[in-house]
Design a protein around this motif. Sequence first.
Motif, mmCIF file in Angstrom:
data_model
loop_
_atom_site.group_PDB
_atom_site.id
_atom_site.type_symbol
_atom_site.label_atom_id
_atom_site.label_comp_id
_atom_site.label_asym_id
_atom_site.label_seq_id
_atom_site.Cartn_x
_atom_site.Cartn_y
_atom_site.Cartn_z
ATOM 1 N N ASN A 118 37.794 49.250 40.258
ATOM 2 C CA ASN A 118 38.960 48.688 39.575
ATOM 3 C C ASN A 118 40.184 48.616 40.487
ATOM 4 O O ASN A 118 40.915 47.621 40.491
ATOM 5 C CB ASN A 118 39.291 49.521 38.332
ATOM 6 N N TRP A 165 39.803 45.706 42.907
ATOM 7 C CA TRP A 165 40.063 44.398 42.305
ATOM 8 C C TRP A 165 41.554 44.193 42.075
ATOM 9 O O TRP A 165 42.078 43.094 42.282
ATOM 10 C CB TRP A 165 39.303 44.250 40.989
ATOM 11 N N PHE A 180 36.573 31.620 32.567
ATOM 12 C CA PHE A 180 36.539 33.049 32.874
ATOM 13 C C PHE A 180 35.741 33.855 31.847
ATOM 14 O O PHE A 180 34.989 34.764 32.192
ATOM 15 C CB PHE A 180 37.965 33.597 32.965
ATOM 16 N N VAL A 227 35.478 37.977 32.259
ATOM 17 C CA VAL A 227 36.747 38.364 32.862
ATOM 18 C C VAL A 227 37.874 37.557 32.220
ATOM 19 O O VAL A 227 37.642 36.749 31.317
ATOM 20 C CB VAL A 227 36.738 38.158 34.401
ATOM 21 N N ASP A 276 42.940 34.080 35.656
ATOM 22 C CA ASP A 276 43.818 34.587 36.706
ATOM 23 C C ASP A 276 44.448 33.431 37.464
ATOM 24 O O ASP A 276 44.457 32.304 36.984
ATOM 25 C CB ASP A 276 43.085 35.583 37.629
ATOM 26 N N GLN A 307 42.607 42.004 34.988
ATOM 27 C CA GLN A 307 41.415 41.554 35.703
ATOM 28 C C GLN A 307 40.682 42.719 36.352
ATOM 29 O O GLN A 307 39.447 42.742 36.396
ATOM 30 C CB GLN A 307 41.795 40.514 36.754
ATOM 31 N N ALA A 332 38.618 44.220 33.624
ATOM 32 C CA ALA A 332 37.509 43.351 33.229
ATOM 33 C C ALA A 332 36.407 43.318 34.280
ATOM 34 O O ALA A 332 35.210 43.284 33.953
ATOM 35 C CB ALA A 332 38.025 41.937 32.974
ATOM 36 N N MET A 333 36.776 43.340 35.558
ATOM 37 C CA MET A 333 35.793 43.291 36.632
ATOM 38 C C MET A 333 34.894 44.535 36.654
ATOM 39 O O MET A 333 33.793 44.488 37.205
ATOM 40 C CB MET A 333 36.496 43.149 37.988
ATOM 41 N N HIS A 367 30.685 41.970 32.414
ATOM 42 C CA HIS A 367 30.952 41.086 33.552
ATOM 43 C C HIS A 367 29.782 41.098 34.530
ATOM 44 O O HIS A 367 29.315 40.041 34.964
ATOM 45 C CB HIS A 367 32.234 41.523 34.267
#
Length: 265
Positions: free
Chosen positions: A79, A82, A137, A142, A145, A235, A238-239, A244
Amino acid sequence: MSRNYERIIFERQDGVATLRFNYPAKRNAFDPQMREEMAEVVRLVQTDASLRALVLTGEGSHFCSGGDLGNIAASGLDNAGWRARLSSLHHWLKDLMLLDKPVIAAVDGAAYGAGFSLALAADFIIASDRARFAMSFIRVGVVPDCAAFYTLPRVVGVQRARELMLSGREVSAQEALQLGIASELVAPEQLQARAQAIAHSFVGASPVALSLIKRSLAMAANDLPALLEQEANAQALAMGTAEHRDAVQAFLNKQPAPFQWPAKA
């Protein structure tokens, strides 16, 4: 004059700069190499007084298909990683959005995910009649962005932006024109010439007046830094989710995405 980077072709002619995404094997997917090269080109355009307008476009028959999911799957970032990657992108993306020279996006084929977001960072979107836009997305678990939370609602309104982001559905060139996303539609073979004609028209305009217009419009962007901070945080979270990872793996394995739109009755 032109210069070829690994993922970008950069051209300068008669006061107009052209940045061409050059990864046609993956429909000009947005990867770390492309991001680094874009950062360099944006800085160059920003500081070169001889350049009076910028055209963003894609090599081949697509604008930009979004993030390179193969690279994303192989990155191994956590996290925090990212979040750092998004924050690095935001430095030059904000410079592009606040550039005091007109930016024209010439969109052919796919403008998906980050590709759609990058098109929205321009002042004008000139689209071919076969262009396709999607806030895709959600299909890979995700969040939007590249400042889409900021730009899209200001173009189409909050309610329509909500629908496009939550569904991830495709928008045709004709609908993009109706929604105000595209300024005009042209035949594919006329796209580059039309974008260049618009860009070159600004060579004869007052650079001071253009700068003042864009800076005055940017005064309404005082919430942009806070929104970009929220985008990086969201993001990064979410990643890191299993949803994901599963969605990306399904894409790479050419399997149906877990999330599908439209919903089946």
